[in-house]
Design a protein around this motif. Structure first.
Motif, PDB file in Angstrom:
ATOM      1  N   GLU A  64       0.835  -1.208   0.000  1.00  0.00           N
ATOM      2  CA  GLU A  64       0.000   0.000   0.000  1.00  0.00           C
ATOM      3  C   GLU A  64       0.865   1.251   0.000  1.00  0.00           C
ATOM      4  OE1 GLU A  64      -4.086  -0.925   2.320  1.00  0.00           O
ATOM      5  OE2 GLU A  64      -2.260  -1.326   3.482  1.00  0.00           O
ATOM      6  N   TRP A  65       1.950   1.230   0.779  1.00  0.00           N
ATOM      7  CA  TRP A  65       2.839   2.380   0.790  1.00  0.00           C
ATOM      8  C   TRP A  65       3.537   2.544  -0.556  1.00  0.00           C
ATOM      9  CZ3 TRP A  65       2.569   6.526   3.411  1.00  0.00           C
ATOM     10  CH2 TRP A  65       2.005   6.520   4.676  1.00  0.00           C
ATOM     11  N   GLY A  66       3.823   1.440  -1.223  1.00  0.00           N
ATOM     12  CA  GLY A  66       4.401   1.528  -2.560  1.00  0.00           C
ATOM     13  C   GLY A  66       3.457   2.247  -3.516  1.00  0.00           C
ATOM     14  N   GLU A  67       2.171   1.926  -3.425  1.00  0.00           N
ATOM     15  CA  GLU A  67       1.168   2.605  -4.263  1.00  0.00           C
ATOM     16  C   GLU A  67       1.079   4.086  -3.917  1.00  0.00           C
ATOM     17  OE1 GLU A  67      -2.592   0.576  -4.043  1.00  0.00           O
ATOM     18  OE2 GLU A  67      -1.649  -1.368  -4.416  1.00  0.00           O
ATOM     19  N   ILE A  68       1.115   4.390  -2.625  1.00  0.00           N
ATOM     20  CA  ILE A  68       1.053   5.785  -2.192  1.00  0.00           C
ATOM     21  C   ILE A  68       2.274   6.549  -2.713  1.00  0.00           C
ATOM     22  CG2 ILE A  68       1.202   7.299  -0.160  1.00  0.00           C
ATOM     23  CD1 ILE A  68      -0.534   5.150   1.310  1.00  0.00           C
ATOM     24  N   CYS A  69       3.456   5.946  -2.620  1.00  0.00           N
ATOM     25  CA  CYS A  69       4.680   6.598  -3.091  1.00  0.00           C
ATOM     26  C   CYS A  69       4.631   6.831  -4.593  1.00  0.00           C
ATOM     27  CB  CYS A  69       5.911   5.784  -2.704  1.00  0.00           C
ATOM     28  SG  CYS A  69       6.233   5.786  -0.918  1.00  0.00           S
ATOM     29  N   ARG A  70       4.124   5.863  -5.354  1.00  0.00           N
ATOM     30  CA  ARG A  70       3.982   6.046  -6.808  1.00  0.00           C
ATOM     31  C   ARG A  70       2.993   7.165  -7.115  1.00  0.00           C
ATOM     32  NH1 ARG A  70       4.927   0.639  -6.389  1.00  0.00           N
ATOM     33  NH2 ARG A  70       2.754   0.013  -6.236  1.00  0.00           N
ATOM     34  N   ALA A  71       1.915   7.223  -6.359  1.00  0.00           N
ATOM     35  CA  ALA A  71       0.928   8.296  -6.552  1.00  0.00           C
ATOM     36  C   ALA A  71       1.549   9.655  -6.229  1.00  0.00           C
ATOM     37  CB  ALA A  71      -0.298   8.048  -5.668  1.00  0.00           C
ATOM     38  N   PHE A  72       2.386   9.708  -5.188  1.00  0.00           N
ATOM     39  CA  PHE A  72       3.059  10.966  -4.857  1.00  0.00           C
ATOM     40  C   PHE A  72       3.938  11.412  -6.016  1.00  0.00           C
ATOM     41  CE2 PHE A  72       7.203  12.694  -3.642  1.00  0.00           C
ATOM     42  CZ  PHE A  72       6.801  13.976  -3.315  1.00  0.00           C
ATOM     43  N   HIS A  73       4.768  10.512  -6.540  1.00  0.00           N
ATOM     44  CA  HIS A  73       5.678  10.871  -7.637  1.00  0.00           C
ATOM     45  C   HIS A  73       4.911  11.328  -8.868  1.00  0.00           C
ATOM     46  CE1 HIS A  73       9.418   9.890  -5.706  1.00  0.00           C
ATOM     47  NE2 HIS A  73       8.929   8.730  -5.314  1.00  0.00           N
ATOM     48  N   ALA A  74       3.763  10.727  -9.123  1.00  0.00           N
ATOM     49  CA  ALA A  74       2.965  11.099 -10.296  1.00  0.00           C
ATOM     50  C   ALA A  74       2.201  12.404 -10.070  1.00  0.00           C
ATOM     51  CB  ALA A  74       1.983   9.979 -10.625  1.00  0.00           C
ATOM     52  N   SER A  75       2.024  12.801  -8.807  1.00  0.00           N
ATOM     53  CA  SER A  75       1.174  13.959  -8.500  1.00  0.00           C
ATOM     54  C   SER A  75       1.798  15.305  -8.857  1.00  0.00           C
ATOM     55  CB  SER A  75       0.810  13.966  -7.012  1.00  0.00           C
ATOM     56  OG  SER A  75       1.927  14.361  -6.227  1.00  0.00           O
ATOM     57  N   GLY A  76       3.105  15.400  -8.806  1.00  0.00           N
ATOM     58  CA  GLY A  76       3.756  16.682  -9.051  1.00  0.00           C
ATOM     59  C   GLY A  76       3.637  17.639  -7.874  1.00  0.00           C
ATOM     60  N   LYS A  77       3.097  17.177  -6.770  1.00  0.00           N
ATOM     61  CA  LYS A  77       2.916  18.015  -5.581  1.00  0.00           C
ATOM     62  C   LYS A  77       4.132  17.891  -4.662  1.00  0.00           C
ATOM     63  CE  LYS A  77      -2.143  17.507  -5.200  1.00  0.00           C
ATOM     64  NZ  LYS A  77      -2.411  18.185  -6.387  1.00  0.00           N
TER      65      LYS A  77
END
Length: 101
Positions: free
Chosen positions: A10-23
């Protein structure tokens, strides 16, 4: 209210979402209801190729303000936060610091 523990996946998914977010990490953590320090921990633990490239290139987040008692600039490098209340150091100093993080 007690928060549930997330798995490594789940944290891996969250980290990927962070990198894709540009935030920024602060913005993303706030938006997702995460603790900033916990997000930083997992980003470091599950460092991706994108994060490694950014670190090698020496990218840092810099925020500035002109408020009375607030810092003039805040530099985020990974999970490190440095506040400058007077003038900023030379960019070469920041680059050297970033290369050691």
């Amino acid at each position: 209210m007690k928060r549930r523990r997330r798995s490594r996946e789940e944290w891996g998914e969250i980290c990927r979402a962070f990198h894709a977010s540009g935030k920024t990490r602060v913005e993303f953590a706030r938006q997702q209801g995460l603790k900033w320090g916990t997000l930083c921990y997992w980003l470091s633990k599950l460092r991706t190729a994108d994060d490694s490239v950014a670190k090698r290139a020496g990218f840092v987040e810099v925020f500035s303000s002109t408020g009375g008692g607030s810092p003039r600039a805040v530099v985020h490098m990974g999970c490190i936060r440095i506040e400058f209340f007077s003038e900023m150091p030379p960019t070469s100093w920041l680059a050297e610091l970033a290369s050691r993080c």
